[in-house]
Scaffold this motif. Structure first.
Motif, PDB file in Angstrom:
ATOM      1  N   HIS A 203      -7.770  -3.348  -3.424  1.00 22.66           N
ATOM      2  CA  HIS A 203      -6.448  -3.978  -3.456  1.00 22.66           C
ATOM      3  C   HIS A 203      -5.398  -2.971  -3.925  1.00 22.66           C
ATOM      4  CE1 HIS A 203      -3.346  -6.864  -4.923  1.00 22.66           C
ATOM      5  NE2 HIS A 203      -3.732  -7.491  -3.813  1.00 22.66           N
TER       6      HIS A 203
ATOM      7  N   CYS B  51      -5.470   3.057   6.480  1.00 24.26           N
ATOM      8  CA  CYS B  51      -5.964   2.115   5.459  1.00 24.26           C
ATOM      9  C   CYS B  51      -5.903   0.683   5.961  1.00 24.26           C
ATOM     10  CB  CYS B  51      -5.178   2.271   4.161  1.00 24.26           C
ATOM     11  SG  CYS B  51      -3.492   1.614   4.213  1.00 24.26           S
ATOM     12  N   THR B  52      -5.670   0.497   7.247  1.00 26.31           N
ATOM     13  CA  THR B  52      -5.446  -0.865   7.742  1.00 26.31           C
ATOM     14  C   THR B  52      -6.740  -1.686   7.768  1.00 26.31           C
ATOM     15  OG1 THR B  52      -5.803  -0.305  10.076  1.00 26.31           O
ATOM     16  CG2 THR B  52      -3.564  -0.067   9.225  1.00 26.31           C
TER      17      THR B  52
ATOM     18  N   MET C  71       0.830  -1.211   0.000  1.00 24.64           N
ATOM     19  CA  MET C  71       0.000   0.000   0.000  1.00 24.64           C
ATOM     20  C   MET C  71       0.863   1.259   0.000  1.00 24.64           C
ATOM     21  SD  MET C  71      -3.169  -0.754  -0.293  1.00 24.64           S
ATOM     22  CE  MET C  71      -4.254   0.512   0.375  1.00 24.64           C
TER      23      MET C  71
ATOM     24  N   LEU D   9      11.245   5.358  10.839  1.00 24.54           N
ATOM     25  CA  LEU D   9       9.804   5.569  11.034  1.00 24.54           C
ATOM     26  C   LEU D   9       9.545   6.942  11.644  1.00 24.54           C
ATOM     27  CD1 LEU D   9       9.041   1.994  12.375  1.00 24.54           C
ATOM     28  CD2 LEU D   9       8.005   3.002  10.329  1.00 24.54           C
TER      29      LEU D   9
ATOM     30  N   VAL E 101       3.190   1.710  16.125  1.00 23.42           N
ATOM     31  CA  VAL E 101       3.927   2.713  15.342  1.00 23.42           C
ATOM     32  C   VAL E 101       3.423   4.141  15.560  1.00 23.42           C
ATOM     33  CG1 VAL E 101       4.553   1.034  13.553  1.00 23.42           C
ATOM     34  CG2 VAL E 101       2.537   2.495  13.219  1.00 23.42           C
TER      35      VAL E 101
END
Ligand SMILES: NC(=O)c1ccc[n+]([C@@H]2O[C@H](COP(=O)([O-])OP(=O)(O)OC[C@H]3O[C@@H](n4cnc5c(N)ncnc54)[C@H](OP(=O)(O)O)[C@@H]3O)[C@@H](O)[C@H]2O)c1
Length: 192
Positions: A104, A70-71, A11, A35, A57
């Protein structure tokens, strides 16, 4: 706009490439990168890690950031858990928009997101002030932003993903289950 992405997988690369192509400055990071730099890169951060890592995170994200979540947390048997609720409970200072969880990653790699003559619509659930920021990023990908309600409706979007994924895995045409347009006021579909 500067867009940070937590995650450097499917993604992250697909959406990141789309936003770069639209002129945005994108920094993505997986576990082997920084990160913290991605989480503080700009006013918008895309959360593109497995749902199991989503809360962990969040510590890398600057206060008050607009976060695109978007998880999906699809459980065995195509059940669902609700990462948006966990994310917003862990970091109430963030303005989190659930979006981009229905399609997807391959969709974002295609040159066009117009299917059957209709631009893909991207439903967004979250605070109004954050959806205002995210909507142009949807438009930049050639899609139609769809205001699908406030934070309280994000769980429905997560359940919709699990339901559709279950149909796709069963070989069904998930898109064919909905009527193309309203045929009446819709009152008959509501529980009273
Ligand atoms: N792929 C799709 O079609 C799709 C569609 C809709 C929604 N989603 C959702 O989007 C999210 C990302 O999916 P994806 O397909 O892009 O996954 P992916 O290709 O497996 O990439 C996941 C990324 O998250 C990073 N990551 C994993 N665990 C981490 C941790 N503990 N701390 C920090 N980073 C971690 C990985 O880091 P490394 O690079 O170091 O491995 C990787 O870069 C998932 O929640 C998924 O449900 C996916």
């Amino acid at each position: 706009m500067r867009i940070g992405i937590l995650g450097a997988g499917n993604m992250a690369t697909a959406l990141g490439a789309g936003w770069r192509a639209a002129g945005h400055d994108v920094m993505a990071s997986g576990r082997s990168g920084s990160l913290a730099d991605a989480g503080r890169f700009g006013p918008v951060v895309l959360l593109a890690v497995p749902a199991t890592a989503a809360v962990e995170v969040l510590a890398h994200i600057a206060p008050d950031t607009v976060v695109i979540d978007c998880t999906n947390a699809v459980t065995p048997g195509f059940g669902v858990e609700h990462p948006y609720a966990a994310i917003t409970a862990a970091r109430p200072d963030l303005r989190v928009v659930k979006a981009f969880n229905l399609c997807h990653d391959s969709v974002w790699r295609q040159p066009s997101r117009v299917f059957g003559g209709r631009p893909l619509a991207v439903p967004m659930c979250g605070p109004a002030s954050a959806k205002e920021v995210v909507a142009p990023l949807v438009t930049d990908l050639g899609c139609t932003p769809l205001d699908a309600g406030g934070p309280e409706r994000a769980a429905l979007l997560e359940s919709t993903a699990a339901f559709a994924i279950g149909l796709w895995f069963a070989g069904a045409d998930a898109q064919a289950i909905l009527q193309p347009t309203h045929t009446d006021s819709g009152d008959s579909l509501l529980t009273r």
